[in-house]
Design a protein around this motif. Structure first.
Motif, short mmCIF file in Angstrom:
data_model
loop_
_atom_site.label_atom_id
_atom_site.label_comp_id
_atom_site.label_asym_id
_atom_site.label_seq_id
_atom_site.Cartn_x
_atom_site.Cartn_y
_atom_site.Cartn_z
N ALA A 119 -50.93 -15.93 69.17
CA ALA A 119 -49.80 -15.66 68.27
C ALA A 119 -50.24 -14.97 66.99
CB ALA A 119 -49.07 -16.97 67.95
N LYS A 120 -51.42 -15.35 66.49
CA LYS A 120 -51.92 -14.73 65.26
C LYS A 120 -52.36 -13.30 65.50
CE LYS A 120 -53.54 -19.14 63.38
NZ LYS A 120 -54.71 -19.92 62.92
N ARG A 121 -52.62 -12.93 66.75
CA ARG A 121 -53.08 -11.58 67.07
C ARG A 121 -51.93 -10.59 67.29
NH1 ARG A 121 -58.64 -9.72 67.68
NH2 ARG A 121 -59.81 -11.54 67.00
N ALA A 122 -50.72 -11.11 67.43
CA ALA A 122 -49.61 -10.24 67.81
C ALA A 122 -49.39 -9.10 66.82
CB ALA A 122 -48.33 -11.06 67.96
N GLU A 123 -49.47 -9.36 65.51
CA GLU A 123 -49.28 -8.29 64.54
C GLU A 123 -50.38 -7.24 64.62
OE1 GLU A 123 -46.73 -7.41 62.68
OE2 GLU A 123 -45.72 -9.05 63.75
N ARG A 124 -51.60 -7.68 64.88
CA ARG A 124 -52.68 -6.71 65.07
C ARG A 124 -52.42 -5.84 66.29
NH1 ARG A 124 -57.85 -5.26 64.01
NH2 ARG A 124 -59.18 -4.71 65.78
N TRP A 125 -51.93 -6.44 67.38
CA TRP A 125 -51.61 -5.65 68.57
C TRP A 125 -50.51 -4.64 68.27
CZ3 TRP A 125 -51.36 -10.75 71.82
CH2 TRP A 125 -52.66 -11.18 72.09
N ARG A 126 -49.56 -5.01 67.43
CA ARG A 126 -48.48 -4.07 67.07
C ARG A 126 -49.03 -2.92 66.22
NH1 ARG A 126 -45.50 -9.34 66.26
NH2 ARG A 126 -44.40 -9.61 68.24
N ARG A 127 -49.98 -3.21 65.34
CA ARG A 127 -50.58 -2.14 64.54
C ARG A 127 -51.36 -1.18 65.43
NH1 ARG A 127 -51.72 -6.43 60.99
NH2 ARG A 127 -53.93 -6.43 61.60
N ILE A 128 -52.05 -1.72 66.42
CA ILE A 128 -52.78 -0.88 67.37
C ILE A 128 -51.81 0.02 68.12
CG2 ILE A 128 -54.09 -0.94 69.53
CD1 ILE A 128 -55.50 -3.46 68.39
N ALA A 129 -50.68 -0.53 68.53
CA ALA A 129 -49.68 0.27 69.24
C ALA A 129 -49.11 1.36 68.34
CB ALA A 129 -48.56 -0.63 69.76
N LEU A 130 -48.88 1.04 67.07
CA LEU A 130 -48.39 2.05 66.12
C LEU A 130 -49.38 3.20 65.99
CD1 LEU A 130 -46.57 3.15 63.85
CD2 LEU A 130 -47.77 1.60 62.27
N GLU A 131 -50.66 2.88 65.77
CA GLU A 131 -51.65 3.93 65.59
C GLU A 131 -51.83 4.74 66.87
OE1 GLU A 131 -52.98 4.88 62.78
OE2 GLU A 131 -51.77 3.32 61.81
#
Length: 241
Positions: A119-131
């Motif tokens: 759950a704590k990684r979800a925002e990082r995964w979204r940033r990776i998807a954005l980039e």
């Protein structure tokens, strides 16, 4: 020369803004100035846009004509959570290939410490998807859902074609299943599920059967989850675009 593309953080009908890290990079590193022209994705649409105001807090664009853009791949990837560095690579490459949505799945055989930290990684995964969306010049960003238990994910899945990559299936290939699905129905929305290291448990396989998922094979070799994900998306793209 290809114009650099940005994905707006906020927008109106005639303007779009970059804030946060995007604004800092454009203003400080690229020395943005009023009058410069870029491609900007705003509310899912691609525009030619002109900078009207630039600072490290916000870069404001005036939107001009709408430009032609490609649609995303109508594919939802249910990806059991696995080692985070490999998971990040899979999310990045799946985004580049045009995936519409990724749901990280908490499976029975997901390692306990990964499940607790997902759950704590979800925002990082979204940033990776954005980039990755910006790098690959997409006009949208794939949805990265919150990590979800398998049962809940299967109960909420609405795609008419539901495909399970299964080590127990030996004959029906992904290509064959997709050909049959796309020839028999108008809707192309498709979901593909890929399991954790060690595979799905018998109880999970029963859940898939109950929710009408079709087991398929990618061939005789045992693939890592990230390899299977990229191979499956590449194969699906030839049938769904």
């Amino acid at each position: 020369m290809t114009r650099r593309r940005w994905i707006a953080d906020t927008w109106t009908a005639t303007t779009a803004s970059l804030t946060g890290d995007q604004a800092v990079h454009l203003a400080r590193v690229l020395r943005a100035e009023p009058g410069q022209i870029y491609d900007v994705v705003s509310d899912g649409f691609l525009h030619r846009a002109e900078i009207t105001r630039a600072s490290e807090d916000e870069v404001l664009f005036t939107l001009h004509e709408e430009l032609a853009s490609d649609a995303n791949l109508p594919l939802h990837l249910l990806l059991a959570v696995f080692k985070f560095d490999h998971m990040e690579w899979a999310i990045e490459k799946a985004t580049e290939l045009g995936i519409a949505k990724i749901t990280p799945i908490l499976a029975r055989r997901t390692e306990k410490h990964l499940a607790q930290s997902a759950a704590k990684r979800a925002e990082r995964w979204r940033r990776i998807a954005l980039e990755a969306s910006k790098q690959s010049r997409r006009t949208d960003i794939p949805e990265i859902a919150d990590p979800t238990p398998l049962k809940s994910a299967l109960e909420s899945e609405k795609s008419p074609t539901r495909i399970l990559l299964s080590e127990t299936e030996q004959t029906l290939t992904l290509t064959t299943a997709l050909k049959a699905a796309t020839s028999s129905q108008k809707e192309t929305d498709t979901a593909i599920a890929i399991g954790p290291e060690g595979g799905w448990t018998p109880e999970e396989m029963t859940l898939f059967t109950h929710h009408q998922w079709q087991p398929v094979t990618l061939g005789p070799r045992i693939l890592r989850a990230e390899t299977a994900a990229i191979a499956a998306i590449a194969i699906a793209s030839t049938h769904l675009i």
